[in-house]
Design an enzyme around this catalytic site. Structure first.
Site, PDB file in Angstrom:
ATOM      1  N   LYS A   1      45.791  99.477 -28.244  1.00 62.55           N
ATOM      2  CA  LYS A   1      46.261  99.620 -26.862  1.00 62.55           C
ATOM      3  C   LYS A   1      46.363 101.082 -26.408  1.00 62.55           C
ATOM      4  CE  LYS A   1      48.706  95.313 -26.095  1.00 62.55           C
ATOM      5  NZ  LYS A   1      49.908  94.708 -25.546  1.00 62.55           N
TER       6      LYS A   1
ATOM      7  N   ALA B   1      63.503  99.243 -27.102  1.00 55.06           N
ATOM      8  CA  ALA B   1      62.762 100.358 -26.499  1.00 55.06           C
ATOM      9  C   ALA B   1      61.462 100.558 -27.291  1.00 55.06           C
ATOM     10  CB  ALA B   1      63.609 101.619 -26.481  1.00 55.06           C
TER      11      ALA B   1
ATOM     12  N   GLY C   1      57.104  99.107 -27.788  1.00 54.74           N
ATOM     13  CA  GLY C   1      55.871  99.034 -27.007  1.00 54.74           C
ATOM     14  C   GLY C   1      55.982  98.084 -25.828  1.00 54.74           C
ATOM     15  N   ALA C   2      56.581  96.932 -26.031  1.00 48.76           N
ATOM     16  CA  ALA C   2      56.667  95.934 -24.960  1.00 48.76           C
ATOM     17  C   ALA C   2      57.611  96.384 -23.847  1.00 48.76           C
ATOM     18  CB  ALA C   2      57.147  94.615 -25.543  1.00 48.76           C
TER      19      ALA C   2
ATOM     20  N   ILE D   1      61.663  87.992 -24.471  1.00 51.79           N
ATOM     21  CA  ILE D   1      60.196  87.979 -24.561  1.00 51.79           C
ATOM     22  C   ILE D   1      59.706  87.423 -25.902  1.00 51.79           C
ATOM     23  CG2 ILE D   1      59.968  89.903 -22.943  1.00 51.79           C
ATOM     24  CD1 ILE D   1      58.842  91.514 -25.414  1.00 51.79           C
TER      25      ILE D   1
HETATM   26  P1  ATR Z   1      56.659  96.209 -29.892  1.00 54.48           P
HETATM   27  O1  ATR Z   1      55.595  97.239 -29.802  1.00 54.48           O
HETATM   28  O2  ATR Z   1      56.140  94.823 -30.184  1.00 54.48           O
HETATM   29  O3  ATR Z   1      57.634  96.219 -28.773  1.00 54.48           O
HETATM   30  P2  ATR Z   1      58.147  97.898 -31.656  1.00 54.48           P
HETATM   31  O4  ATR Z   1      57.553  99.043 -30.976  1.00 54.48           O
HETATM   32  O5  ATR Z   1      58.163  97.863 -33.134  1.00 54.48           O
HETATM   33  O6  ATR Z   1      57.456  96.536 -31.226  1.00 54.48           O
HETATM   34  O7  ATR Z   1      59.614  97.723 -31.069  1.00 54.48           O
HETATM   35  C1  ATR Z   1      60.493  96.856 -31.601  1.00 54.48           C
HETATM   36  C2  ATR Z   1      61.849  97.022 -30.880  1.00 54.48           C
HETATM   37  O8  ATR Z   1      62.743  96.140 -31.519  1.00 54.48           O
HETATM   38  C3  ATR Z   1      62.450  98.400 -30.996  1.00 54.48           C
HETATM   39  O9  ATR Z   1      63.224  98.659 -29.841  1.00 54.48           O
HETATM   40  C4  ATR Z   1      63.349  98.276 -32.224  1.00 54.48           C
HETATM   41  O10 ATR Z   1      64.428  99.177 -32.262  1.00 54.48           O
HETATM   42  P3  ATR Z   1      64.224 100.687 -32.828  1.00 54.48           P
HETATM   43  O11 ATR Z   1      63.555 101.447 -31.717  1.00 54.48           O
HETATM   44  O12 ATR Z   1      65.580 101.163 -33.134  1.00 54.48           O
HETATM   45  O13 ATR Z   1      63.354 100.542 -34.050  1.00 54.48           O
HETATM   46  C5  ATR Z   1      63.864  96.884 -32.001  1.00 54.48           C
HETATM   47  N1  ATR Z   1      64.341  96.287 -33.237  1.00 54.48           N
HETATM   48  C6  ATR Z   1      63.598  95.769 -34.229  1.00 54.48           C
HETATM   49  N2  ATR Z   1      64.388  95.259 -35.201  1.00 54.48           N
HETATM   50  C7  ATR Z   1      65.690  95.479 -34.813  1.00 54.48           C
HETATM   51  C8  ATR Z   1      66.962  95.174 -35.372  1.00 54.48           C
HETATM   52  N3  ATR Z   1      67.083  94.525 -36.520  1.00 54.48           N
HETATM   53  N4  ATR Z   1      68.051  95.526 -34.665  1.00 54.48           N
HETATM   54  C9  ATR Z   1      67.953  96.150 -33.484  1.00 54.48           C
HETATM   55  N5  ATR Z   1      66.760  96.471 -32.905  1.00 54.48           N
HETATM   56  C10 ATR Z   1      65.642  96.133 -33.549  1.00 54.48           C
END
Ligand code: ATR
Length: 280
Positions: free
Chosen positions: A66, A130, A132-133, A221
């Site tokens: 992407k 916060a 990618g989505a 989502i």
């Molecule tokens: P995508 O691109 O699919 O959105 P990503 O970039 O890996 O996936 O983002 C995942 C999001 O879920 C992030 O906001 C992540 O928080 P961090 O920025 O602190 O990593 C959040 N996330 C994933 N697992 C989590 C957890 N167990 N508790 C809180 N936030 C979580």
């Protein structure tokens, strides 16, 4: 005859062929939607040339391309530039033009479910996550009638970065996940854009909904499962809920419009998609 498809790696269980072939049929257009896997050791630039030679007029982009596809395109629409990711590419006069339909598709799905949502008082919106989505969704919400958008994330710096990349008169702020739990009553709309709650961790909720008001709409989502623990808890507290799987259909509808300049209806596909996802 439309030759459409999806690039990514690996591409497993993609729902896009099913969605786009339904749209082609509905609009009485002849065409195909194929999966083009591009392995990490292949040249993405060469792969794009191959697509042109195959007569592809438009394609979707999924992980891990992407962002990587952006410098290889002839033009990128301003919204996609700001989001920093492209999920849809259209061939226009021999040039590849990139767009991002994820966030706009999400907001469309929300407005179909709650048509009045952005029509009256400016909304106080809380985005959880916060990643990618989040970028596309935040960007699309900045075009809507919002009074304030808060980004709450485990890593606050990621939320700050997303806000800093956008220029908007809408007030935006950041919060930690623990601090925001005590302030839920001030939000009209809460959206989980993180992966928390996704299979196999289906009991996980990114925050507690203890303080939520029943007038608040809660959206997730995550679509596997369709009813996440967060949505189940929100419904138990009397909140309106919005299921994430419909985002897939509306981001696809928007991409299909860009490719074909026709607008298929999503109609009953939400129910069909639910059955596909639930394995019925
Ligand atoms: P995508 O691109 O699919 O959105 P990503 O970039 O890996 O996936 O983002 C995942 C999001 O879920 C992030 O906001 C992540 O928080 P961090 O920025 O602190 O990593 C959040 N996330 C994933 N697992 C989590 C957890 N167990 N508790 C809180 N936030 C979580």
């Amino acid at each position: 005859m439309y030759t459409l498809g999806l690039i990514g790696y690996p591409i497993t269980h993609s729902l896009s062929p099913w969605i786009h072939e339904s749209f082609l049929q509905q609009m009485n257009l002849r065409g195909t939607y194929d999966l083009f896997e591009i392995a990490p050791d292949e040249s993405l630039a060469d792969a794009l040339e191959d697509l042109k030679e195959k007569g592809v007029q438009g394609f979707n982009v999924t992980v891990p391309y992407k962002e990587a596809v952006m410098p290889l395109l002839d033009r990128v629409d301003d919204a996609a530039k700001q989001i920093g990711a492209v999920n849809t590419v259209v061939l226009r006069d021999g040039e590849w033009v990139g767009y991002n339909t994820d966030g706009k598709g999400y907001v469309r799905s929300l407005e179909v479910r709650y048509p009045e949502l952005f029509l009256n008082d400016p909304q106080h919106v809380l985005i959880l996550g916060a990643g990618g989505a989040t970028r596309g969704i935040y960007s699309a919400l900045l075009e809507k009638n919002c009074a304030r958008i808060t980004l709450a994330n485990r890593t606050i710096a990621s939320a700050e970065k997303i806000i800093a990349q956008h220029d908007s008169p809408i007030e935006s702020d950041v919060a930690s996940l623990t601090a925001i739990e005590r302030k839920l009553a001030s939000y009209d709309l809460i959206i989980n854009t993180s992966s928390v709650g996704m299979k196999p961790h289906t009991d996980d909720m990114i925050i507690s909904l203890e303080q939520v008001r029943k007038e608040t709409i809660v959206s997730d989502i995550v679509y596997q499962p369709i009813e996440t623990a967060l949505l189940r808890e929100a419904a138990r507290r009397g909140c309106g809920i919005h299921f994430g799987h419909t985002m897939l259909l509306y981001q696809a509808q928007y991409a299909f419009e860009l490719w074909t300049e026709t607008s298929p209806t999503v109609g009953s596909m939400g129910d069909e998609l639910q059955q596909v996802l639930e394995g019925n």
